[in-house]
Design an enzyme around this catalytic site. Structure first.
Site, mmCIF file in Angstrom:
data_model
loop_
_atom_site.group_PDB
_atom_site.id
_atom_site.type_symbol
_atom_site.label_atom_id
_atom_site.label_comp_id
_atom_site.label_asym_id
_atom_site.label_seq_id
_atom_site.Cartn_x
_atom_site.Cartn_y
_atom_site.Cartn_z
ATOM 1 N N GLY A 1 -0.563 84.359 -11.735
ATOM 2 C CA GLY A 1 1.130 84.006 -11.824
ATOM 3 C C GLY A 1 0.867 82.901 -12.902
ATOM 4 O O GLY A 1 0.015 82.324 -13.353
ATOM 5 N N GLY B 1 4.585 80.421 -15.028
ATOM 6 C CA GLY B 1 5.759 80.177 -15.181
ATOM 7 C C GLY B 1 5.846 79.405 -16.619
ATOM 8 O O GLY B 1 4.966 79.663 -17.384
ATOM 9 N N ALA B 2 7.066 79.081 -17.077
ATOM 10 C CA ALA B 2 7.168 78.605 -18.374
ATOM 11 C C ALA B 2 6.420 77.428 -18.549
ATOM 12 O O ALA B 2 6.060 77.262 -19.789
ATOM 13 C CB ALA B 2 8.779 78.162 -18.777
ATOM 14 N N TYR B 3 6.043 76.621 -17.540
ATOM 15 C CA TYR B 3 5.277 75.747 -17.652
ATOM 16 C C TYR B 3 4.288 75.368 -16.861
ATOM 17 O O TYR B 3 3.599 74.433 -16.417
ATOM 18 C CB TYR B 3 6.209 74.363 -17.801
ATOM 19 N N ASP C 1 0.550 77.617 -15.322
ATOM 20 C CA ASP C 1 -0.242 79.023 -15.017
ATOM 21 C C ASP C 1 -1.071 78.954 -13.657
ATOM 22 O O ASP C 1 -1.809 77.790 -13.296
ATOM 23 C CB ASP C 1 -1.282 79.179 -16.277
ATOM 24 N N VAL C 2 -1.366 79.714 -12.850
ATOM 25 C CA VAL C 2 -2.059 79.794 -11.670
ATOM 26 C C VAL C 2 -3.094 80.819 -11.584
ATOM 27 O O VAL C 2 -2.951 81.866 -12.079
ATOM 28 C CB VAL C 2 -0.955 80.330 -10.557
ATOM 29 N N LYS D 1 -3.404 75.722 -9.789
ATOM 30 C CA LYS D 1 -2.299 75.825 -10.759
ATOM 31 C C LYS D 1 -2.329 74.631 -11.667
ATOM 32 O O LYS D 1 -2.424 73.199 -11.570
ATOM 33 C CB LYS D 1 -1.096 75.154 -9.589
ATOM 34 N N ASP E 1 14.381 74.289 -4.695
ATOM 35 C CA ASP E 1 14.173 75.558 -5.381
ATOM 36 C C ASP E 1 13.772 76.572 -4.359
ATOM 37 O O ASP E 1 12.806 77.082 -4.324
ATOM 38 C CB ASP E 1 13.471 75.393 -6.657
#
Length: 473
Positions: A28, A30-32, A34-35, A50, A141
């Site tokens: 996975g 996101g913009a900021y 990594d997983v 993460k 969120d």
């Protein structure tokens, strides 16, 4: 060996991590953040690593997860690694799928989700959200892709990078705060004091890590009384919504500007002994647009846990219809979709709404005949629609709490929620891009851009005592 002058941006170069974990593929991003999927060398347990590239997001996630460590419906934080010249790396339990994947798969099933399955998913989500709110945490969120699921059907809230710990006036930080424990799906209790082993050790390459971590800060627990209103004690809140798509935790991260000298070990919530009306404001640009409460869309910076309750209403409606309820492609479109269903936003339905920052700036033509939730949820029972209405109301004070909904008639009558072991779980986390594309789920609009106004037909801009007004026909 001198530490690197710049961030490595990769956990593969950090021996304090690779000595303990065998790192596999990235699962996975996101913009900021990594997983990665990984295996703990000591006992071969599969975990998720993460790597968070933003200080503020990492602080918030660690703090929230430690506060909620005993809640069975919140993802487990095993340990974390952090040093001044590197990103935080959180070691989380590995959960192979999420509720968004369940909803997508359910569309292919002949009869979709059964009532027993829907109720079990709802109960688990409510238990997780209730734990958050009882510990003064607003997730900010909530969405299907942030509700992760284990192989045995246990749903857990994840991705607390945008979470805020809020305190009620009159409550102060308490070093003896007792962690929340869920003893049953319906009866939350308090556990005894927690005992952690706090290890802070320098590795051979200068790394610092925490194992069995003790909380960075202990926040006051808000009581049951309705007069206790949540307020913020953190003055570092920034616009933090990002293009996180549907990556879950498997998770995503958030980005915001943090002062250069804000380093691990120096972050704290200062309790003001003076006037409680002077707390710094929150940001309105949080959460994913499709699940964002109206007060946020109108620019509110003085909200509370009620924004999570609106998100719950959107998620529950999606469980019932297997499609997003308000899939707006811009903030203005999002508001328009909500108004078309629920009707006009006025002082009659929400006393005080005229004080929202953008209420007098953006207006819509009067909705003569709102669609109504009944039309959006065809073939659903009166009790199901009533449950959604208890969450999707304009006035935040009118939204039912998670605990109130756990006792709702709908969840406590036949057919009862099925046991988690009877839930149908997709075999693996879907790698397909969800309909919630990155563009559709992008966060705050650029104030210098008019992209939000595309495809909305004629607009009328007029000067008012407040500056200007934009009316959408």
């Amino acid at each position: 060996m001198d530490p690197p002058s710049t961030k490595s941006w990769s956990i593969h170069t950090r021996k304090e991590i690779t000595n303990k974990y065998e790192i596999f593929n990235r699962i996975g991003a996101g913009a900021y953040s990594d997983v990665y999927k990984a295996r703990r060398r000591s006992d071969s347990v599969t975990v998720a690593l993460k790597e968070v590239h933003d200080y503020q997001s990492a602080f918030r996630e660690i703090e929230a997860l430690q506060t909620l460590q005993h809640c069975p419906n919140v993802v487990v934080l095993h340990e974390y690694f952090w040093r001044e010249d590197e990103d935080a790396v959180l070691v989380l339990e590995y959960l192979p799928t999420d509720l968004g994947c369940v909803i997508r798969e359910a569309k292919k099933w002949e009869n979709g989700l059964s009532l027993g399955e829907i109720k079990r998913w709802m109960v688990q989500i409510l238990c997780g959200v209730d734990a958050c709110h009882r510990n003064s945490i607003v997730h900010r969120d909530l969405k299907p892709s942030n509700l992760l699921i284990s192989d045995d059907g246990v749903l857990k809230l994840a991705d607390f990078g945008q979470a805020r710990i809020l305190l009620a006036p009159g409550f102060v930080a308490n070093d003896n705060q007792q962690p929340y424990v869920q003893s049953s799906p319906y009866q939350p209790t308090m556990a005894g004091p927690s005992h952690f082993k706090h290890i802070s050790d320098a590795s051979s390459d200068g790394g610092l890590f925490m194992e069995d971590p003790v909380s960075l800060v202990q926040a006051a627990r808000v009581g049951e009384s309705e007069e206790h209103r949540f307020r913020s004690f953190d003055d570092t809140d920034k616009d933090s919504n990002i293009q996180d798509g549907d990556t879950s935790c498997l998770a995503t991260g958030t980005m915001s500007n943090v002062e250069e000298d804000l380093l691990p070990g120096t972050y704290s919530y200062d309790v003001d002994d003076g006037e409680h009306d002077n707390f710094p404001p929150l940001t309105s640009c949080v959460g994913t647009r499709w699940y964002r409460a109206p007060e946020l869309l109108y620019g509110s910076t003085s909200y509370g846990p009620e924004i999570d309750l609106w998100s719950l209403g959107c998620i529950f409606a999606e469980l019932l219809r297997l499609e997003p309820l308000f899939p707006g492609n811009a903030d203005i479109d999002q508001l328009g979709r909500i108004l078309n269903v629920l009707g006009n936003l006025t002082e009659e339905v929400w006393p005080g709404c005229a004080d929202l920052p953008d209420y007098k700036i953006i207006s819509f033509g009067k909705v003569e005949k709102p669609i109504g939730l009944e039309a959006c949820l065809p073939n659903r029972s009166t009790d199901e629609i009533l449950l959604i209405k208890k969450l999707l109301c304009f006035d935040p004070a009118g939204r039912a709490t998670a605990m109130e909904l756990l006792h709702d008639k709908y969840l406590n009558e036949d057919p009862l929620p099925v046991p988690p072991s009877e839930l149908r779980i997709p075999s693996k986390h879907s790698s397909d891009q969800d309909e919630d594309s990155l563009d559709e789920l992008s966060g705050c609009r650029d104030p210098n851009s008019d992209s939000d106004f595309d495809d909305f037909g004629p607009t009328k801009v007029s000067t008012t005592e407040h500056g200007f007004s934009i009316q959408f026909s």
